[in-house]
Write an enzyme that holds these catalytic residues in place. Structure first.
Site, short mmCIF file in Angstrom:
data_model
loop_
_atom_site.label_atom_id
_atom_site.label_comp_id
_atom_site.label_asym_id
_atom_site.label_seq_id
_atom_site.Cartn_x
_atom_site.Cartn_y
_atom_site.Cartn_z
N GLN A 242 0.82 -1.20 0.00
CA GLN A 242 0.00 0.00 0.00
C GLN A 242 0.86 1.26 0.00
OE1 GLN A 242 -2.35 0.74 3.46
NE2 GLN A 242 -0.66 0.47 4.88
N ARG B 75 0.64 6.24 7.80
CA ARG B 75 -0.31 6.58 6.74
C ARG B 75 0.45 6.70 5.43
NH1 ARG B 75 -5.20 7.96 9.47
NH2 ARG B 75 -6.11 8.01 7.40
N TRP C 70 -0.44 10.50 -0.37
CA TRP C 70 -1.48 10.36 -1.37
C TRP C 70 -1.20 11.12 -2.67
CZ3 TRP C 70 -5.92 11.06 2.73
CH2 TRP C 70 -5.92 9.95 3.58
N ASP D 111 -9.35 2.80 -2.11
CA ASP D 111 -9.76 3.13 -0.74
C ASP D 111 -10.69 4.36 -0.69
OD1 ASP D 111 -9.83 2.68 1.96
OD2 ASP D 111 -7.82 3.42 2.38
N GLU E 221 -16.01 7.94 1.44
CA GLU E 221 -17.08 8.27 2.40
C GLU E 221 -17.08 9.73 2.84
OE1 GLU E 221 -14.47 6.34 3.09
OE2 GLU E 221 -15.14 4.26 3.09
N ASP F 208 -11.92 -1.44 7.82
CA ASP F 208 -10.97 -1.37 8.93
C ASP F 208 -11.53 -1.97 10.22
OD1 ASP F 208 -9.68 0.05 6.99
OD2 ASP F 208 -9.89 1.99 7.98
N HIS G 108 -3.06 -7.57 6.02
CA HIS G 108 -2.75 -6.16 6.20
C HIS G 108 -1.94 -6.05 7.48
CE1 HIS G 108 -2.99 -1.86 6.32
NE2 HIS G 108 -3.96 -1.76 5.44
#
Lengths: 669, 669
Positions: B279, B292, B295, B395, B398, B462, B527
């Site tokens: 990822q 994290r 992006w 991913d 939302e 998650d 993961h």
């Protein structure tokens, strides 16, 4: 003088120059509708869920009558529903009543025009918020909750284990009454569930789960006039018995021998005691929650042998004796046998005595049955006043389940909120019928409209024994002030708090801070708490006892002043503990305060409500203020003052007629 | 065949003998109204509060047209509001649409007649509840929440610290679709906030914050036909690439060198690996939350130097390489510079790029702008497919705030739920335009109507790395089954879960139980979690690695069966993990199960979802079932079977065409 103004889009109802209703298509004065609700109750904690069937905006209107003291308007919507609303001037107030109510409607939303820069107070006893502008306030009599803050771990635990955490608005004593800083009051005559929504800048929306019989609005020129008028309407509390102020009301338990020994020790340390308050005068039982009482209303012959004689002897030494009563009867007690036979108990829908309203073997008395009322009144007169009690805690009143069946046939959804007011009325009548008003006092926890007329004194209920803003020491300040803005002007609290759960224990510092605050309230009373052994008590060590004794001396020293303050409440409805803004209406800053109050006209009190603090920031309005401990003079503005234990920040107003009395406070040891 | 039946009080709309609408004065088919709402969003967690202006029951009706395939009824209320509803048969389904919608209305409540003894499934991905009868289900795309149970301490902490605790109904992928055990499906064509209320015995109430364009109902004879028809309408997922089943998709991070070393170790222990999923192929950043990603959607030259070449070499060894992408652009990344210049970013109401949708320097792409869509599609094609990626985690989806301003002019209140479906569509088109469908796969988290047509695979998002029913291992079972009942039939989850907060750490036992469950799902993928160092990993010790290797062998051994199962989903919409009742409709008992599923037609899987358990109680329907580990035969009824680590309770159906394959499972080491 009521005037109707119309400009095509807007209908304005103007009362003595004050625009109270501003009706338009977009913001209609009245919505009506219907719905059902599910009220889940667990030990006085309610979860209320509504299913709304209809909500209809009555956008159309016709002015049917227009006179100076009476205006009649029909609000409707394409003939689906029409409600005729009368606006009538009565005793200088505006009465709004609703006629020709269509059948099947049980919801209404009434909009009162909001003013610019308005602050809203009242709604009964509010523990977490004082200025309610910006809030939606549910009004439903219930347990106040343990923790009362969904972000607080204690609340979480109480919720998980007992559904008992509460929230910022949960209160024993809500009331559909508010006072605006724009000098009007508004009250809804109804007892169903309501929500007062003060979040909109243009209107206040009063949602009532019925079509109320009346909304009353009264506009005055000053805040003091507003309170005087509100209490003239709602009823005021009489003065407390003169003996009340002669010392603390000492909460002790355990039977004659134990309490007398503790009393002696207290007096030996200089504590001024005017009354022993023994909540277990009728016996006790031990539960998971802690020490509980045996709810059968006569003195306990083993714990308090020949109590009448003990009381007599105490009285001769200037000590009163106070007891306890509540709305329940223990089903394993003697009185229940008679009550159930005679049908004095609230019923379930199968016609049996309603069990399960409380997590103990106890059932609720049905006050809609006049015979039951007489019966319990006689018990109060004979078993309590008759044996020499000078007063009692008049507990509970929140637990009537909405699916209960009442003698009168009234729905419990409607009677639920009335129940505590009726309970106060019964106690008041018992006192009056015994000819003891002014000698005997009782103090209530739950309340609603009517309580201000009948109850003699409020106490703030069961605070947690900690420093939390929502449920600890701090919370009783907005509670007293909001009660004062709702027409109830004399209240007090358990010194040190009551609830000790999930490991929370009362500390010495908390007790001492609470005690010094209580010296500047109408009544000083202690409570050992639900778990006395876990909690710091007034006599847990010498320092505490001496501190408490000093506070009792300050309090009794202030008797002439406090008596006058309470008298002012009795005569004019100006509360003893009062929001400072009512004397300083032009000072916007005062509306930001929550934990500071005027005790009477001349004492500004800013309790230390945080742990490990030895100073406090506070605000003083216009006037010259003398700090009681240092004699230093302060003017308008924010100040940070030293406040070691024993020196609660208190200021007196320079020029007060009690200046000499106040000056002497600093010398009291 | 649509029939209208009237008996004076009741209007019934009958579709092929099935009474779908039962309209009366008391229970009207349609309410309409208007309201506003406040949507408070914090990192994809929403608090939604409504202010309802009106809700009006349309009690009056007039049948305007009555034909066998088309019925038109005007529902109204004294001419306040009238809505014409068309009931039309289209492709054997009943379409209900709403015409002449009055202006200003943005709320509707539609009642579908409930059947006796009905069970309700679907509503998208439901983690806590499977049978939704008796529940009110809010439908709004959001973060799923951490803990998801207001009586759970982890949830409390997540709520207090980040407003992120969620509740039983919060889900990444809601869908206004339900399937009834009475063999019909119902779907609402609309994207606004909805609540499906299944609490009433007489009706299902669908509350929509708009007047929807259409409600579709389809009645069939069997549950299998229902699912086939539902997916014919909503769109099905194609088969997965053939390579998918050849081993686990190993989630590793840290750059080429680190991941290759771990891969080698894994393979040396016999782990069947078919893909590396990295990822962090685009780089990473460290935050409070944990590790994290950075992006900006191109490979990270330092962490993965010459990634295209690495991929090529891996591919030659039969290992695919998977990446990651989401709906955000890091504002400190290169791509953002171009995107903001060209206006591809969702705007705030001042016309600036909407900041604050995420607690990181990142903004959302505006998929209502066709140029933005092309732009990101090209990035996917060039930077991802172009360098040899065989797939990616697709991913988020939302986080669109409702006060955002979109290129198309559509309100974000309406577009919010559509956003994840559009995101899936973009990814799907990129794959198809690159000619790689069937070779490249992506897997989505968020979803809504449309996702089943465009996404290739779901993963459950998650989960917390624990045993909680609402957010741990157990929760992914109802999640997969409810997705299957909503038209999405292939899903999987992070083996071991993902979220490690407030001291919750993944244990060895949890990883091993999750791994053995994953062997009986369409895809096995690991993961490392948000805090890899705090969590037990597949290679944390020898025992785990060997256990995992064995599970990977069982999974690859099952390839022929799993391929067929996935093919059945692609062809008929019968989900891979399926609620057992769809094959045993007469067995009421099956509706009580939540944590047990059929994997394909012939494998009954009952994962051990509790800690420290070595057996599991489960239910078997009619048929003869062989326990894979012991070969013992079981019949219909409840059974408690031994289930030590490595022996997840799995049974195959006697007589299955795959009986030989299943028999061999027990011999795999």
């Amino acid at each position: 003088m009521i005037k109707v103004k119309e400009d095509g889009k807007l209908l304005v109802i103007d009362f003595n120059g004050f625009e109270i209703v501003k009706h338009s298509n977009e913001i209609p004065f009245l919505h009506v509708g219907s719905g059902t609700a599910n009220y889940d109750m667990l030990n006085g904690n309610f979860e209320i869920e509504e299913h709304l069937n209809e909500k209809i905006a009555l956008t159309d209107y016709t002015v049917l009558e227009e006179k100076a003291t009476s205006v009649k308007v029909k609000f409707s919507r394409n003939e689906v529903y029409a409600v005729t609303v009368n606006f009538t001037e009565v005793d200088g107030r505006l009465h709004i009543d609703f006629q020709e109510k269509p059948k099947g409607l049980n919801r209404s939303w009434i909009k009162i025009a909001a003013q610019e820069n308005e602050h809203i107070y009242g709604c009964g006893e509010q523990f977490s918020e004082l200025d309610l502008k910006g809030k939606k306030v549910p009004l439903w009599v219930s347990e106040q909750g343990v923790g009362r803050n969904k972000k607080d771990y204690l609340t979480f635990q109480a919720d998980v284990h007992a559904g008992a955490g509460g929230d910022w608005y949960t209160t024993y004593y809500p009331q559909p009454t508010f006072v605006s800083s724009k000098n009007y009051w508004c009250h809804v005559e109804d007892s169903h569930y309501m929500e007062f929504d003060f979040r909109n800048d243009l209107y206040h929306e009063l949602c009532v789960w019925s079509i109320p019989s009346k909304v009353i609005i009264s506009k005055k020129n000053t805040a003091l006039e507003v309170l005087e008028d509100l209490t003239a309407y709602l009823g005021r509390q009489p003065e407390l018995p003169d003996w009340s102020y002669d010392g603390v009301w000492l909460g002790l338990q355990g039977g004659t021998e134990t309490v007398l020994k503790k009393l002696e020790n207290a007096q030996n340390h200089g504590l001024k005691v005017v009354a022993l308050w023994c909540q277990d005068w009728e016996g006790k039982r031990i539960t998971d929650f802690g020490k509980r009482l045996f709810w059968n209303w006569e003195y306990h012959k083993e714990m308090y042998p020949d109590l009448p004689q003990t009381i007599k002897e105490l009285n001769e030494k200037g000590i009163k004796f106070l007891g306890y009563i509540n709305t329940f009867l223990a089903t394993d007690g003697e009185m229940y046998k008679e009550a159930t036979k005679k049908g004095y108990i609230v019923k379930d829908n199968e016609g049996k005595d309603y069990e399960g309203a409380k997590d103990m073997p106890a059932v609720l008395m049905d006050f809609t049955n006049p015979e039951a009322v007489n019966w319990i009144k006689n018990i109060i007169k004979e078993n309590m006043i008759g044996i020499g009690l000078s007063g009692w805690m008049c507990d509970f009143g929140e637990y009537l389940p909405t699916d209960a069946v009442l003698y009168s046939g009234e729905s419990a959804e409607s009677y639920h909120n009335k129940y505590p007011a009726e309970w106060a009325k019964i106690n008041r009548e018992a006192v009056e019928e015994a000819g003891k008003l002014g000698e005997v006092v009782f103090f209530t926890r739950a309340g609603y409209t009517g309580t201000s007329r009948y109850s003699l004194l409020m106490w703030a209920g069961d605070q947690t024994v900690n420093w939390s803003l929502d449920d600890g020491l701090a919370s009783v300040i907005p509670a007293a002030l909001s009660l004062g803005m709702s027409g109830f002007g004399i209240s007090h609290s358990d010194i040190g708090g009551y609830t000790s759960l999930y490991g929370v224990k009362r500390t010495k510092e908390l007790f001492m801070r609470w005690a010094e605050m209580a010296a500047f309230t109408p009544v000083m009373r202690t409570h050992e708490g639900n778990r006395p052994d876990d909690c710091w008590q007034f006599d847990s060590d010498e320092e505490t006892l001496l501190h408490f004794a000093k506070m009792s001396k300050i309090y009794t020293h202030l008797k002439p002043y406090i008596k006058d303050v309470v008298k002012e409440n009795a005569e004019k409805g100006i509360p003893a503990q009062r929001h400072p803004y009512i004397h300083y209406e032009n000072d916007e800053e005062l509306h930001k305060l929550k934990y500071q109050y005027l005790f009477g006209r001349d004492l500004m009190v800013a309790p230390v409500y945080e742990e490990n603090k030895t100073s406090r920031k506070l605000y003083l309005p216009e006037d010259n203020w003398i700090h009681v401990w240092t004699g230093k003079e302060y003017g308008k503005g924010y100040h940070e003052v030293e406040a070691p234990l024993g020196e609660i920040p208190v200021f007196y107003r320079k020029g007060s007629q009690y200046e000499d009395l106040f000056k002497q406070i600093a010398d009291i040891k």
